[in-house]
Design a protein around this motif. Structure first.
Motif, PDB file in Angstrom:
ATOM      1  N   GLY A 275      50.115  41.003  36.215  1.00 41.06           N
ATOM      2  CA  GLY A 275      51.364  40.711  36.897  1.00 41.06           C
ATOM      3  C   GLY A 275      51.152  40.618  38.394  1.00 41.06           C
ATOM      4  N   THR A 276      52.250  40.412  39.122  1.00 43.20           N
ATOM      5  CA  THR A 276      52.200  40.324  40.572  1.00 43.20           C
ATOM      6  C   THR A 276      53.163  41.323  41.191  1.00 43.20           C
ATOM      7  OG1 THR A 276      53.886  38.600  40.660  1.00 43.20           O
ATOM      8  CG2 THR A 276      51.595  37.885  40.496  1.00 43.20           C
ATOM      9  N   ALA A 277      52.870  41.688  42.437  1.00 44.55           N
ATOM     10  CA  ALA A 277      53.750  42.577  43.204  1.00 44.55           C
ATOM     11  C   ALA A 277      53.655  42.167  44.665  1.00 44.55           C
ATOM     12  CB  ALA A 277      53.342  44.029  43.018  1.00 44.55           C
ATOM     13  N   LYS A 278      54.771  42.328  45.406  1.00 48.37           N
ATOM     14  CA  LYS A 278      54.792  41.944  46.809  1.00 48.37           C
ATOM     15  C   LYS A 278      54.492  43.140  47.713  1.00 48.37           C
ATOM     16  CE  LYS A 278      57.818  37.898  46.574  1.00 48.37           C
ATOM     17  NZ  LYS A 278      59.038  37.260  47.117  1.00 48.37           N
ATOM     18  N   THR A 279      53.822  42.850  48.812  1.00 46.90           N
ATOM     19  CA  THR A 279      53.483  43.900  49.766  1.00 46.90           C
ATOM     20  C   THR A 279      54.733  44.390  50.504  1.00 46.90           C
ATOM     21  OG1 THR A 279      53.001  42.229  51.440  1.00 46.90           O
ATOM     22  CG2 THR A 279      51.140  43.055  50.137  1.00 46.90           C
ATOM     23  N   ASP A 280      54.697  45.680  50.886  1.00 44.57           N
ATOM     24  CA  ASP A 280      55.782  46.235  51.692  1.00 44.57           C
ATOM     25  C   ASP A 280      55.435  46.091  53.173  1.00 44.57           C
ATOM     26  OD1 ASP A 280      53.883  48.178  52.240  1.00 44.57           O
ATOM     27  OD2 ASP A 280      54.813  49.718  50.995  1.00 44.57           O
ATOM     28  N   ALA A 281      56.172  46.795  54.036  1.00 46.29           N
ATOM     29  CA  ALA A 281      55.961  46.677  55.476  1.00 46.29           C
ATOM     30  C   ALA A 281      54.583  47.161  55.903  1.00 46.29           C
ATOM     31  CB  ALA A 281      57.044  47.462  56.216  1.00 46.29           C
ATOM     32  N   ASN A 282      53.949  47.977  55.075  1.00 45.95           N
ATOM     33  CA  ASN A 282      52.609  48.478  55.372  1.00 45.95           C
ATOM     34  C   ASN A 282      51.515  47.677  54.684  1.00 45.95           C
ATOM     35  OD1 ASN A 282      53.512  50.731  56.972  1.00 45.95           O
ATOM     36  ND2 ASN A 282      54.162  51.716  55.059  1.00 45.95           N
ATOM     37  N   GLY A 283      51.898  46.566  54.057  1.00 44.90           N
ATOM     38  CA  GLY A 283      50.916  45.719  53.381  1.00 44.90           C
ATOM     39  C   GLY A 283      50.501  46.222  52.018  1.00 44.90           C
ATOM     40  N   VAL A 284      51.234  47.204  51.475  1.00 46.73           N
ATOM     41  CA  VAL A 284      50.871  47.812  50.196  1.00 46.73           C
ATOM     42  C   VAL A 284      51.702  47.201  49.070  1.00 46.73           C
ATOM     43  CG1 VAL A 284      50.743  49.952  48.864  1.00 46.73           C
ATOM     44  CG2 VAL A 284      50.214  49.969  51.315  1.00 46.73           C
ATOM     45  N   ALA A 285      51.026  46.815  47.988  1.00 47.70           N
ATOM     46  CA  ALA A 285      51.695  46.317  46.787  1.00 47.70           C
ATOM     47  C   ALA A 285      51.284  47.192  45.607  1.00 47.70           C
ATOM     48  CB  ALA A 285      51.337  44.864  46.511  1.00 47.70           C
ATOM     49  N   SER A 286      52.257  47.534  44.742  1.00 48.09           N
ATOM     50  CA  SER A 286      51.976  48.403  43.591  1.00 48.09           C
ATOM     51  C   SER A 286      52.559  47.793  42.328  1.00 48.09           C
ATOM     52  CB  SER A 286      52.565  49.798  43.808  1.00 48.09           C
ATOM     53  OG  SER A 286      51.942  50.449  44.892  1.00 48.09           O
ATOM     54  N   LEU A 287      51.776  47.870  41.256  1.00 48.22           N
ATOM     55  CA  LEU A 287      52.213  47.362  39.955  1.00 48.22           C
ATOM     56  C   LEU A 287      52.061  48.482  38.931  1.00 48.22           C
ATOM     57  CD1 LEU A 287      53.008  44.697  38.369  1.00 48.22           C
ATOM     58  CD2 LEU A 287      50.588  44.566  37.762  1.00 48.22           C
ATOM     59  N   ASN A 288      53.150  48.846  38.257  1.00 45.94           N
ATOM     60  CA  ASN A 288      53.086  49.894  37.245  1.00 45.94           C
ATOM     61  C   ASN A 288      52.305  49.422  36.033  1.00 45.94           C
ATOM     62  OD1 ASN A 288      54.447  52.055  38.465  1.00 45.94           O
ATOM     63  ND2 ASN A 288      56.440  51.152  38.006  1.00 45.94           N
ATOM     64  N   TYR A 289      51.439  50.292  35.512  1.00 42.94           N
ATOM     65  CA  TYR A 289      50.597  49.926  34.373  1.00 42.94           C
ATOM     66  C   TYR A 289      50.505  51.113  33.418  1.00 42.94           C
ATOM     67  CZ  TYR A 289      46.457  48.811  31.613  1.00 42.94           C
ATOM     68  OH  TYR A 289      45.579  48.579  30.573  1.00 42.94           O
ATOM     69  N   LYS A 290      50.680  50.829  32.137  1.00 39.92           N
ATOM     70  CA  LYS A 290      50.552  51.857  31.097  1.00 39.92           C
ATOM     71  C   LYS A 290      49.362  51.522  30.208  1.00 39.92           C
ATOM     72  CE  LYS A 290      53.123  54.213  27.404  1.00 39.92           C
ATOM     73  NZ  LYS A 290      54.388  54.232  26.630  1.00 39.92           N
ATOM     74  N   LEU A 291      48.486  52.490  30.028  1.00 39.45           N
ATOM     75  CA  LEU A 291      47.284  52.272  29.218  1.00 39.45           C
ATOM     76  C   LEU A 291      47.622  52.388  27.729  1.00 39.45           C
ATOM     77  CD1 LEU A 291      44.237  51.829  29.046  1.00 39.45           C
ATOM     78  CD2 LEU A 291      43.933  54.305  29.232  1.00 39.45           C
ATOM     79  N   GLU A 292      47.395  51.302  27.012  1.00 43.32           N
ATOM     80  CA  GLU A 292      47.664  51.263  25.576  1.00 43.32           C
ATOM     81  C   GLU A 292      46.358  51.047  24.814  1.00 43.32           C
ATOM     82  OE1 GLU A 292      50.406  52.125  24.456  1.00 43.32           O
ATOM     83  OE2 GLU A 292      52.089  51.412  25.674  1.00 43.32           O
ATOM     84  N   GLU A 293      46.436  51.169  23.497  1.00 42.95           N
ATOM     85  CA  GLU A 293      45.244  51.064  22.660  1.00 42.95           C
ATOM     86  C   GLU A 293      44.707  49.637  22.554  1.00 42.95           C
ATOM     87  OE1 GLU A 293      45.841  53.040  18.876  1.00 42.95           O
ATOM     88  OE2 GLU A 293      47.083  54.548  19.857  1.00 42.95           O
ATOM     89  N   THR A 294      45.407  48.674  23.134  1.00 42.83           N
ATOM     90  CA  THR A 294      44.902  47.306  23.147  1.00 42.83           C
ATOM     91  C   THR A 294      43.695  47.164  24.072  1.00 42.83           C
ATOM     92  OG1 THR A 294      46.591  46.823  24.814  1.00 42.83           O
ATOM     93  CG2 THR A 294      47.090  46.209  22.540  1.00 42.83           C
ATOM     94  N   LEU A 295      43.501  48.148  24.954  1.00 40.04           N
ATOM     95  CA  LEU A 295      42.346  48.144  25.856  1.00 40.04           C
ATOM     96  C   LEU A 295      41.307  49.131  25.328  1.00 40.04           C
ATOM     97  CD1 LEU A 295      41.463  46.886  28.623  1.00 40.04           C
ATOM     98  CD2 LEU A 295      42.090  49.091  29.621  1.00 40.04           C
ATOM     99  N   ALA A 296      40.070  48.674  25.232  1.00 39.95           N
ATOM    100  CA  ALA A 296      39.001  49.528  24.719  1.00 39.95           C
ATOM    101  C   ALA A 296      38.705  50.671  25.689  1.00 39.95           C
ATOM    102  CB  ALA A 296      37.734  48.702  24.494  1.00 39.95           C
ATOM    103  N   PRO A 297      38.204  51.785  25.174  1.00 39.39           N
ATOM    104  CA  PRO A 297      37.840  52.891  26.060  1.00 39.39           C
ATOM    105  C   PRO A 297      36.686  52.498  26.983  1.00 39.39           C
ATOM    106  CG  PRO A 297      37.924  53.586  23.748  1.00 39.39           C
ATOM    107  CD  PRO A 297      37.983  52.099  23.753  1.00 39.39           C
ATOM    108  N   GLY A 298      36.600  53.195  28.110  1.00 43.08           N
ATOM    109  CA  GLY A 298      35.493  52.963  29.030  1.00 43.08           C
ATOM    110  C   GLY A 298      35.930  52.292  30.321  1.00 43.08           C
ATOM    111  N   LYS A 299      34.966  51.670  31.002  1.00 50.47           N
ATOM    112  CA  LYS A 299      35.208  51.098  32.322  1.00 50.47           C
ATOM    113  C   LYS A 299      35.553  49.607  32.227  1.00 50.47           C
ATOM    114  CE  LYS A 299      32.159  54.396  34.635  1.00 50.47           C
ATOM    115  NZ  LYS A 299      33.292  55.161  35.203  1.00 50.47           N
ATOM    116  N   HIS A 300      36.524  49.210  33.050  1.00 42.70           N
ATOM    117  CA  HIS A 300      36.991  47.830  33.071  1.00 42.70           C
ATOM    118  C   HIS A 300      37.133  47.369  34.524  1.00 42.70           C
ATOM    119  CE1 HIS A 300      38.025  47.917  28.736  1.00 42.70           C
ATOM    120  NE2 HIS A 300      38.255  49.189  28.998  1.00 42.70           N
TER     121      HIS A 300
END
Length: 229
Positions: free
Chosen positions: A83-108
């Protein structure tokens, strides 16, 4: 002097009005405005299955260390756009993410990208998102019966992150320390096993275990009792 205009070439005129000693003079020149370079920064993220966290990144304009606001950043995980998120006045953008079993364990690979705009060049950064096994919990109710009765041994399996019921997991039931069979949890996290009582009158310790899997850690519950009347 701070100059605000669109990128490209602009005509700039310089004029001296003259004074008591010097005659007036003027000249023309071209001012070229180019896009500013940008830099993205982000930190690695570690989550357990079922956990929700904000994925964050900061956009910096290199020329003056400013932070462009209201600028869309794109978040991708293993080349799949989240997804996308817009930066705030400090240039910071945040996108909420929930880890589900569709993603394999380990590093991505988590990539954050800025496509650029009329005044800024594109930039991107990559960090690591680590998917960890979540802790779990079991619960079992005590039960009663007589020798020769067939009763139901019941248990419920949940993950600790979010408290969601876990389905499709095999749990093992024990009576008085002996394994008496297995059952698979349903969509409500419940599993049940029919058991024919062979014990004499008395109280016997019940136990149920989950051995864990690729997504969840093992757990045990052993506070329930079987009372034979």
């Amino acid at each position: 002097m701070l100059f605000r205009s669109n990128t490209g070439d602009h005509a700039l005129k310089v004029r001296f009005e003259g004074d008591s000693l010097l005659a007036p003079a003027n000249d023309k020149m071209t001012l070229s405005i180019v896009k500013a370079n940008t830099k993205l920064s982000a930190g690695g993220v570690s989550l357990a299955y079922g956990e929700r966290k904000p994925l964050s990144a900061t956009l910096l304009r290199v020329t003056d260390k400013g932070n462009p606001a209201k600028t869309p950043l794109t978040f991708s995980l293993d080349d799949v756009v989240l997804g996308t998120a817009k930066t705030d006045a400090n240039g910071v953008a945040s996108l909420n993410y929930k880890l589900e079993e569709t993603l394999a364990p380990g590093k991505h690979t988590l990539k954050v990208s800025f496509a650029g705009d009329a005044n800024h060049n594109a930039s991107s950064t990559t960090v690591t998102l680590t998917a960890n096994k979540a802790t779990t919990r079991l619960n079992q109710t005590s039960t009663t019966g007589k020798k020769g009765d067939t009763i139901s041994l019941a248990a419920n399996l949940k993950r600790n992150t979010g408290g969601a019921n876990l389905s499709g997991r095999v749990v093992t039931f024990f009576v008085d320390g002996t394994s008496v069979g297995t059952a698979t949890t349903g969509s409500d996290g419940n599993a049940a096993l029919s058991y024919a009582i062979t014990q004499a009158k008395g109280k016997y310790k019940l136990k149920v275990t989950f051995d864990g899997d690729d997504f969840y850690l093992p757990t045990t519950f052993e506070k329930a009792l079987l009372t034979v009347k």
